[in-house]
Design a protein around this motif. Structure first.
Motif, short mmCIF file in Angstrom:
data_model
loop_
_atom_site.label_atom_id
_atom_site.label_comp_id
_atom_site.label_asym_id
_atom_site.label_seq_id
_atom_site.Cartn_x
_atom_site.Cartn_y
_atom_site.Cartn_z
N PRO A 247 -12.02 -1.57 -117.37
CA PRO A 247 -11.70 -0.93 -116.08
C PRO A 247 -12.15 -1.82 -114.93
CG PRO A 247 -13.58 0.13 -117.11
CD PRO A 247 -13.04 -0.85 -118.10
N TYR A 248 -11.34 -1.87 -113.92
CA TYR A 248 -11.66 -2.66 -112.73
C TYR A 248 -12.38 -1.76 -111.74
CZ TYR A 248 -11.14 -5.18 -108.37
OH TYR A 248 -11.38 -5.80 -107.18
N ARG A 249 -13.57 -2.17 -111.39
CA ARG A 249 -14.34 -1.43 -110.40
C ARG A 249 -14.65 -2.38 -109.25
NH1 ARG A 249 -18.11 1.34 -114.86
NH2 ARG A 249 -16.58 2.87 -115.54
N PRO A 250 -14.17 -2.07 -108.08
CA PRO A 250 -14.43 -2.98 -106.96
C PRO A 250 -15.91 -3.00 -106.61
CG PRO A 250 -13.34 -0.98 -106.20
CD PRO A 250 -13.36 -0.93 -107.70
N LYS A 251 -16.32 -4.13 -106.13
CA LYS A 251 -17.73 -4.30 -105.78
C LYS A 251 -18.05 -3.49 -104.53
CE LYS A 251 -21.18 -7.68 -104.60
NZ LYS A 251 -21.49 -9.06 -104.30
N ILE A 252 -19.08 -2.73 -104.63
CA ILE A 252 -19.53 -1.96 -103.48
C ILE A 252 -20.38 -2.89 -102.62
CG2 ILE A 252 -20.88 0.02 -102.70
CD1 ILE A 252 -20.19 1.32 -105.38
N PRO A 253 -20.05 -3.03 -101.34
CA PRO A 253 -20.83 -3.93 -100.50
C PRO A 253 -22.27 -3.48 -100.39
CG PRO A 253 -18.98 -2.97 -99.29
CD PRO A 253 -18.96 -2.39 -100.66
N SER A 254 -23.13 -4.44 -100.47
CA SER A 254 -24.56 -4.16 -100.38
C SER A 254 -25.05 -4.44 -98.96
CB SER A 254 -25.29 -5.04 -101.38
OG SER A 254 -26.67 -4.92 -101.19
N VAL A 255 -26.23 -3.92 -98.66
CA VAL A 255 -26.84 -4.16 -97.35
C VAL A 255 -27.17 -5.64 -97.22
CG1 VAL A 255 -28.83 -3.60 -95.89
CG2 VAL A 255 -27.77 -1.84 -97.32
N PHE A 256 -27.54 -6.27 -98.32
CA PHE A 256 -27.93 -7.68 -98.28
C PHE A 256 -26.71 -8.61 -98.15
CE2 PHE A 256 -31.17 -5.49 -100.87
CZ PHE A 256 -32.24 -5.63 -99.99
N LYS B 280 -24.17 -8.17 -96.11
CA LYS B 280 -23.56 -8.15 -94.79
C LYS B 280 -23.79 -9.46 -94.03
CE LYS B 280 -23.35 -3.27 -93.99
NZ LYS B 280 -23.68 -2.15 -93.14
N GLY B 281 -24.92 -10.04 -94.17
CA GLY B 281 -25.20 -11.27 -93.45
C GLY B 281 -24.65 -12.49 -94.15
N GLN B 282 -24.16 -12.36 -95.37
CA GLN B 282 -23.69 -13.52 -96.11
C GLN B 282 -22.19 -13.43 -96.36
OE1 GLN B 282 -25.97 -13.64 -99.65
NE2 GLN B 282 -27.92 -13.98 -98.60
N SER B 283 -21.45 -13.32 -95.32
CA SER B 283 -20.00 -13.24 -95.44
C SER B 283 -19.43 -14.62 -95.67
CB SER B 283 -19.42 -12.61 -94.19
OG SER B 283 -18.02 -12.63 -94.26
N ASP B 284 -18.46 -14.73 -96.52
CA ASP B 284 -17.84 -16.01 -96.82
C ASP B 284 -16.91 -16.45 -95.69
OD1 ASP B 284 -19.15 -16.18 -99.19
OD2 ASP B 284 -17.50 -15.36 -100.39
N ASP B 285 -16.45 -15.49 -94.88
CA ASP B 285 -15.53 -15.83 -93.81
C ASP B 285 -16.24 -16.53 -92.64
OD1 ASP B 285 -13.57 -14.69 -95.32
OD2 ASP B 285 -13.69 -12.74 -94.31
N GLU B 286 -17.49 -16.25 -92.46
CA GLU B 286 -18.23 -16.84 -91.33
C GLU B 286 -18.85 -18.17 -91.76
OE1 GLU B 286 -21.11 -13.97 -90.22
OE2 GLU B 286 -19.62 -12.46 -89.69
N PRO B 287 -18.87 -19.12 -90.87
CA PRO B 287 -19.51 -20.39 -91.22
C PRO B 287 -21.01 -20.22 -91.32
CG PRO B 287 -18.81 -20.41 -88.94
CD PRO B 287 -18.28 -19.13 -89.55
N HIS B 288 -21.60 -21.00 -92.18
CA HIS B 288 -23.05 -20.91 -92.36
C HIS B 288 -23.75 -21.50 -91.12
CE1 HIS B 288 -22.70 -19.59 -96.48
NE2 HIS B 288 -21.82 -20.58 -96.73
N SER B 289 -24.72 -20.81 -90.69
CA SER B 289 -25.48 -21.30 -89.53
C SER B 289 -26.86 -21.75 -89.99
CB SER B 289 -25.62 -20.22 -88.47
OG SER B 289 -26.28 -19.11 -89.00
N LEU B 290 -27.35 -22.75 -89.32
CA LEU B 290 -28.67 -23.25 -89.66
C LEU B 290 -29.74 -22.45 -88.95
CD1 LEU B 290 -28.03 -27.07 -89.47
CD2 LEU B 290 -28.35 -25.70 -91.51
N VAL B 291 -30.69 -22.00 -89.69
CA VAL B 291 -31.78 -21.23 -89.09
C VAL B 291 -32.97 -22.17 -88.98
CG1 VAL B 291 -33.29 -19.25 -89.33
CG2 VAL B 291 -30.93 -19.12 -90.11
N VAL B 292 -33.47 -22.30 -87.73
CA VAL B 292 -34.61 -23.20 -87.52
C VAL B 292 -35.84 -22.41 -87.19
CG1 VAL B 292 -35.50 -25.16 -86.20
CG2 VAL B 292 -33.02 -24.90 -86.64
#
Length: 88
Positions: A65-74, A76-88
Motif C-alpha cells: 500500500p502506498y502511504r504518502p509521507k506526512i510532513p514533519s515539523v522538522f 519544514k525548514g529543509q525544503s528541497d525547493d529552497e536553496p540551502h543557506s549558509l548559517v554563520v
C-alpha cells in the motif's frame, strides 16, 4: 372349389410372408443407418481434445500500500525547493 380355396390361401400366405420379409429388411436397414450415424457422431465427439479445467486461485496479488509521507515539523525548514543557506 377346394382347389380354389387352397390356391387363394397359398397366395395370401405368400403375400403376408413377403410383406413381413420386406418390413424386416427395411427395419434392419433403418437400424443400420441409425447405428452408423450414432457411431460417426460418437467418433467425432471422441476426437475432440479435452482441455484441463483451470481454476484460478482466489488469492489477491501481493501489493504494497502506498502511504504518502506526512510532513514533519522538522522537515519544514529543509525544503528541497529552497536553496540551502549558509548559517554563520
Amino acid at each position: 372349389m377346394i382347389e380354389f380355396i387352397t390356391d387363394m390361401t397359398m397366395l395370401w400366405l405368400s403375400v403376408v410372408m413377403t410383406v413381413l420379409l420386406v418390413a424386416a429388411i427395411a427395419r434392419a436397414s433403418v437400424a443400420g443407418v441409425w447405428f452408423t450415424f450414432h457411431m460417426t457422431s460418437k467418433k467425432q465427439l471422441s476426437q475432440t481434445e479435452h482441455q484441463p479445467l483451470v481454476i484460478a486461485a482466489l488469492i489477491r496479488p501481493s501489493s504494497n500500500p502506498y502511504r504518502p509521507k506526512i510532513p514533519s515539523v522538522f522537515d519544514k525548514g529543509q525544503s528541497d525547493d529552497e536553496p540551502h543557506s549558509l548559517v554563520v
